[in-house]
Design an enzyme around this catalytic site. Sequence first.
Site, PDB file in Angstrom:
ATOM      1  CG  ASP A 109      52.601 -12.700 -32.816  1.00 25.65           C
ATOM      2  OD1 ASP A 109      53.703 -13.172 -33.123  1.00 25.65           O
ATOM      3  OD2 ASP A 109      52.439 -11.772 -31.998  1.00 25.65           O
ATOM      4  CB  ILE A 110      50.627 -13.896 -27.733  1.00 21.79           C
ATOM      5  CG1 ILE A 110      50.583 -15.430 -27.716  1.00 21.79           C
ATOM      6  CG2 ILE A 110      49.939 -13.319 -26.505  1.00 21.79           C
ATOM      7  CD1 ILE A 110      51.309 -16.060 -26.543  1.00 21.79           C
ATOM      8  CG  ASN A 117      58.094 -11.454 -21.754  1.00 22.00           C
ATOM      9  OD1 ASN A 117      57.876 -12.323 -20.915  1.00 22.00           O
ATOM     10  ND2 ASN A 117      58.416 -11.713 -23.001  1.00 22.00           N
ATOM     11  CG  ASP A 126      59.153 -18.695 -20.031  1.00 23.61           C
ATOM     12  OD1 ASP A 126      59.141 -18.039 -21.097  1.00 23.61           O
ATOM     13  OD2 ASP A 126      60.196 -19.061 -19.456  1.00 23.61           O
ATOM     14  CD  GLU A 152      55.839 -12.444 -29.390  1.00 24.22           C
ATOM     15  OE1 GLU A 152      56.953 -12.980 -29.171  1.00 24.22           O
ATOM     16  OE2 GLU A 152      55.701 -11.238 -29.681  1.00 24.22           O
TER      17      GLU A 152
END
Lengths: 279, 278
Positions: A109-110, A117, A126, A152
């Site tokens: 997971d980022i 965002n 994106d 993500e």
Amino acid sequence: MCCPFLLDFVPFRTKPTVPSTPLPAPVELQQLRLDDAQALLSRDGVLQTLDGQESATVYLQRVIDGLCELSLKDPLTGLSNRRHFHNMLDKTIDVVARSGDPALLLMLDIDYFKKVNDSYGHQSGDQVLRAVAQALAQCVRPMDTVARYGGEEFAVIMPDCQTAFGFSVAERIRQTMQDMSIMLSPGVEIRVTVSIGGAYAPEWVRSTAALWTERADALLYRAKNEGRNRVLLDSQQEIHVSAEEKNMLFGHLGLGDALWADSVGADNGADGTHSMRAN
Amino acid sequence: MSDAVNPAPTAAAAPSVPLKPLGKVLAVTSGKGGVGKTFVSANLAAALAKRGLRVLVLDADLGLANLDVVLNLYPKITLHDVFTGKAKIQDAIVKAPGGFSVLLAGSGMVEYSRLTPEVRDEFLRIMASLVPHYDLVLLDTGAGISDVVLFAVSLASEVMVVATPEPTSLTDAYATIKVLVTQQKRQTVRLVINQTARTGDGRAITVQLQQVLDRFVATEPGRPIKLVHMGDIPADPSVRQAIMRRQLLAQSMSGAPAALAIAQLAQRVQDTLVSRTA
């Protein structure tokens, strides 16, 4: 992929001895409503238009293959999508149950993706997703399945991954992400980190896909809670029965003891007893 | 090594972590399917009942066991109805022909084979409420080393592995014992060898398994693994006959060699497990 010549073999089935099954009617491309499918495929560059040389069958096969490919991909990153991921997960579990070769599942997971965002906009988000996806795919072997699990979150299925190497692979991914700078626009570069949780499909254990992902997910959340930008793997359940162990297990019982071999029974003598005596 | 990174998985991640095992519960398990695990469970229960013990056999394979087939019992109310809240536990317990009680899982239990914490808690709660009413509860587990099997075994104070002398069965029994010893920290594993050809086979196999375990499975100092040979059941055509008729051995062939062996096994189980824990 399915053999495009499958239809050509149909006539062989209608031998005189077989009660006559009617031949399937030939496909008329004009009668099929392929517009949507063609539009979809050409948009993704998967399919060129009908080549004058090829038969309707071959063309149709190309359309179907193209749609199959599209249905397994995540459109944003080009990685496998969740559907393909689940297929591969089930397949891998079957292989592990049969072969006993360990397989590793990584969930990534980022970290703080929402901040990306919020600060730079969704298009930048994106871009980050694409960059991470690309880097991730380059970190692993071609035989591994790299998927966007959702949002993500990413997942990697690594079949035949020895337990000694799992951590270094996961750590290499984490390090790669940390070192990578992503250019959002000229002059604007950012860095992201990832948290990774991983679990081995236990050898000898007929586990379920849900249980396996749950275990990897649980470790991912622990990695998040323990401060992010880190790798947590569960310990592999060591249930391997080595050749040495088997040798010792049967060596004494079998050697010079024809009676014991007989007691195993005629049914099993053919395979079991012979290999045992060969020891 | 990755092993060192994270030795303690979470509760959901490690179904094999031993829970609080319940007293007077004997899990009957096997590495490989088709070695007669359910046959042993049912007939042992009948033999124990004949000795005057109150015995319950619980289908811990969650709907995949053949206990119903072996006993020729197809009750309307099963463990599944208890799980879904449709029935009370006492309504799901039926009397088996051998004079013991049986709790069948019901086919719907397969959906619970995903061991969520809720399923485990419910299972544990049910087990805990049952145990005080019996002298011994037998858990007929599934074959193999699935999470469900390991969970079921973790509930039992004692575990007995059924194997046959076939190499494949022995390898799988060995793998199972290894898991029980390393993951559940079991010190004592009991062994029954089914379908033996000669007296002494089971003892020889036990000695052999013990030697391989001692050599290849690391244990904590002062906590050696002890394999206990509980008995052999000789290969006996009457077993097949009984299974085909869906009867217990004691019902129609109480004089058969296998029936006598099971009676002996029952005595051994009573002496070593029930009298001690009672």
